[in-house]
Design a protein around this motif. Structure first.
Motif, PDB file in Angstrom:
ATOM      1  N   TRP A 123     -44.137 -10.074 -27.085  1.00 24.73           N
ATOM      2  CA  TRP A 123     -44.291  -9.049 -25.574  1.00 24.73           C
ATOM      3  C   TRP A 123     -42.629  -8.565 -25.809  1.00 24.73           C
ATOM      4  N   PHE A 124     -41.688  -9.295 -26.310  1.00 21.72           N
ATOM      5  CA  PHE A 124     -40.281  -8.937 -26.062  1.00 21.72           C
ATOM      6  C   PHE A 124     -40.101  -7.668 -27.033  1.00 21.72           C
ATOM      7  N   GLY A 125     -40.664  -7.703 -28.393  1.00 19.13           N
ATOM      8  CA  GLY A 125     -40.676  -6.867 -29.481  1.00 19.13           C
ATOM      9  C   GLY A 125     -41.343  -5.555 -28.887  1.00 19.13           C
ATOM     10  N   LEU A 126     -42.349  -5.477 -28.189  1.00 25.08           N
ATOM     11  CA  LEU A 126     -43.026  -4.443 -27.847  1.00 25.08           C
ATOM     12  C   LEU A 126     -42.490  -3.895 -26.690  1.00 25.08           C
ATOM     13  N   SER A 127     -41.932  -4.591 -25.855  1.00 24.83           N
ATOM     14  CA  SER A 127     -41.108  -4.054 -24.907  1.00 24.83           C
ATOM     15  C   SER A 127     -39.917  -3.215 -25.210  1.00 24.83           C
ATOM     16  N   VAL A 128     -39.058  -4.054 -26.240  1.00 23.68           N
ATOM     17  CA  VAL A 128     -37.833  -3.113 -26.855  1.00 23.68           C
ATOM     18  C   VAL A 128     -38.205  -1.926 -27.597  1.00 23.68           C
ATOM     19  N   MET A 129     -39.195  -1.893 -28.439  1.00 23.10           N
ATOM     20  CA  MET A 129     -39.892  -0.815 -28.925  1.00 23.10           C
ATOM     21  C   MET A 129     -40.116   0.416 -28.029  1.00 23.10           C
ATOM     22  N   VAL A 130     -40.712   0.051 -26.725  1.00 19.45           N
ATOM     23  CA  VAL A 130     -41.060   1.046 -25.843  1.00 19.45           C
ATOM     24  C   VAL A 130     -39.696   1.578 -25.438  1.00 19.45           C
ATOM     25  N   GLN A 131     -38.789   0.908 -25.027  1.00 23.04           N
ATOM     26  CA  GLN A 131     -37.441   1.327 -24.502  1.00 23.04           C
ATOM     27  C   GLN A 131     -36.990   2.305 -25.738  1.00 23.04           C
ATOM     28  N   ALA A 132     -36.755   1.936 -27.022  1.00 20.98           N
ATOM     29  CA  ALA A 132     -36.478   2.723 -27.969  1.00 20.98           C
ATOM     30  C   ALA A 132     -37.117   4.090 -28.003  1.00 20.98           C
ATOM     31  N   GLY A 133     -38.249   3.874 -27.992  1.00 16.75           N
ATOM     32  CA  GLY A 133     -39.494   5.182 -27.701  1.00 16.75           C
ATOM     33  C   GLY A 133     -38.943   6.037 -26.804  1.00 16.75           C
ATOM     34  N   LYS A 134     -38.613   5.708 -25.555  1.00 20.69           N
ATOM     35  CA  LYS A 134     -38.393   6.637 -24.493  1.00 20.69           C
ATOM     36  C   LYS A 134     -36.991   7.492 -25.019  1.00 20.69           C
ATOM     37  N   GLY A 172     -37.857  -9.062 -31.411  1.00 17.60           N
ATOM     38  CA  GLY A 172     -39.035 -10.086 -31.463  1.00 17.60           C
ATOM     39  C   GLY A 172     -38.581 -11.114 -32.557  1.00 17.60           C
ATOM     40  N   GLY A 173     -37.896 -10.716 -33.746  1.00 16.62           N
ATOM     41  CA  GLY A 173     -37.302 -11.491 -34.682  1.00 16.62           C
ATOM     42  C   GLY A 173     -36.339 -12.664 -34.216  1.00 16.62           C
ATOM     43  N   ALA A 174     -35.429 -11.834 -33.248  1.00 18.06           N
ATOM     44  CA  ALA A 174     -34.358 -12.861 -32.467  1.00 18.06           C
ATOM     45  C   ALA A 174     -35.093 -13.936 -31.736  1.00 18.06           C
ATOM     46  N   VAL A 175     -35.969 -13.722 -31.046  1.00 13.40           N
ATOM     47  CA  VAL A 175     -36.978 -14.759 -30.446  1.00 13.40           C
ATOM     48  C   VAL A 175     -37.622 -15.764 -31.516  1.00 13.40           C
ATOM     49  N   LEU A 176     -38.117 -15.179 -32.522  1.00 10.78           N
ATOM     50  CA  LEU A 176     -38.645 -16.075 -33.458  1.00 10.78           C
ATOM     51  C   LEU A 176     -37.511 -17.076 -34.115  1.00 10.78           C
ATOM     52  N   GLU A 177     -36.439 -16.600 -34.209  1.00 12.85           N
ATOM     53  CA  GLU A 177     -35.219 -17.243 -34.875  1.00 12.85           C
ATOM     54  C   GLU A 177     -34.811 -18.359 -33.863  1.00 12.85           C
ATOM     55  N   LEU A 178     -34.912 -18.029 -32.531  1.00 14.09           N
ATOM     56  CA  LEU A 178     -34.619 -19.133 -31.489  1.00 14.09           C
ATOM     57  C   LEU A 178     -35.884 -20.229 -31.385  1.00 14.09           C
ATOM     58  N   SER A 179     -37.016 -19.796 -31.644  1.00 16.43           N
ATOM     59  CA  SER A 179     -37.875 -20.704 -31.848  1.00 16.43           C
ATOM     60  C   SER A 179     -37.774 -21.667 -33.165  1.00 16.43           C
ATOM     61  N   SER A 180     -37.037 -21.176 -34.170  1.00 19.48           N
ATOM     62  CA  SER A 180     -36.841 -21.862 -35.250  1.00 19.48           C
ATOM     63  C   SER A 180     -35.608 -23.108 -34.994  1.00 19.48           C
TER      64      SER A 180
END
Length: 272
Positions: A24-35, A124-132
């Motif tokens: 979800w977070f990765g898609l949200s950031v992608m949309v912000q960059a897309g704007k 999204g990768g940052a959240v996955l690293e937090l998960s790790s």
């Protein structure tokens, strides 16, 4: 470690929940960059959702093929997704193919979408690293973390200490280093970057990621070795040198492409 997160009477698996948050977070950031690239947000959400669904399905099927004897005996296991039940690279390839098919079918230029996707993947990768970090999947080398970070984590008391202590030795929270660095890259480039040359900006973001991994992976204790060298650091160094060379060739602004939907005489462009 936190293999599960308490939510009232429920106990939710940390890795799976944060994987959903990462998507979800990765898609949200992608949309912000897309704007910033004048891309349709709905198109980006649809493409990202289709790509993620395809990636999970292909990754799961690839895992089932690899362990076909197990799934043939118990077919219902196929719909029980657990950590380790997905194969990364088949899933990545499946997601990329699905995303490219969607863009071609919708007659959308993949290049600006790819630029936006770079920042979505980093987020999204940052959240996955937090998960790790929370699950203890990434183990750091023995040593004392920076005082500021250690002081911040001390607010969480003994639970935070448990994340950084293994076999009686204080260890570097390497996954937390990566997560923090990736969020700084995303935030810095997204809000302070010069978006008149988005292709170059995305290249600089990937270069920053390579340099981050080159530094942070020096504190990783569970990385693969190539001789006496950490493989991840060696790959990061090669990527950083290659990107630095390519970016140096575009300092004069040559090699740019017009963004989708802009007039022919527009100077706003995307690099090759």
């Amino acid at each position: 470690m936190y293999p599960s997160l308490p939510l009232g009477p429920l106990s939710l698996p940390t890795a799976q929940i944060l994987a959903i948050v990462a998507a979800w977070f990765g898609l949200s950031v992608m949309v912000q960059a897309g704007k910033r690239l004048k891309l349709d947000p709905d198109m980006l959400w649809n493409m990202g959702t289709i790509a993620l669904a395809a990636a999970v399905i292909v990754a799961r099927l690839a895992h089932a093929v690899q362990f076909w004897s197990v799934y043939r005996a118990e077919p219902l296991l196929l719909v029980s997704i657990r950590p380790g039940g997905l194969m990364l690279w088949p899933g990545v390839i499946g997601g990329l193919v699905a995303a490219y098919w969607y863009l071609i079918r919708g007659e959308v230029d993949p290049k600006p979408v790819g630029v936006a996707a770079v920042f979505g993947v980093l987020a999204g990768g940052a959240v996955l690293e937090l998960s790790s970090f929370l699950t203890g999947a990434a183990v750091g080398t023995a040593g004392v973390p920076p005082a500021a970070l250690y002081s911040a984590l001390s607010w969480f008391g003994g639970a935070a200490d448990a994340q950084m202590v293994e076999s009686g030795a204080l260890r570097h929270p390497v996954a937390l280093y990566r997560a923090t660095g990736m969020m700084l890259i995303v935030g810095g480039f997204l809000f302070l970057g010069k978006w008149h040359r988005p292709g170059r900006l995305a290249g600089l973001a990937v270069l920053a990621l390579a340099l981050l991994r080159l530094f942070a992976d020096g504190f990783a204790a569970d990385t693969r070795l190539l001789g006496s060298l950490r493989l991840s650091q060696l790959l990061a160094l090669v990527a950083a040198l290659g990107l630095a060379f390519l970016l140096a060739q575009t300092t004069n602004g040559a090699g740019q492409l017009q963004l989708a939907g802009e007039p022919e005489d527009s100077k706003t462009s995307l690099e090759e």
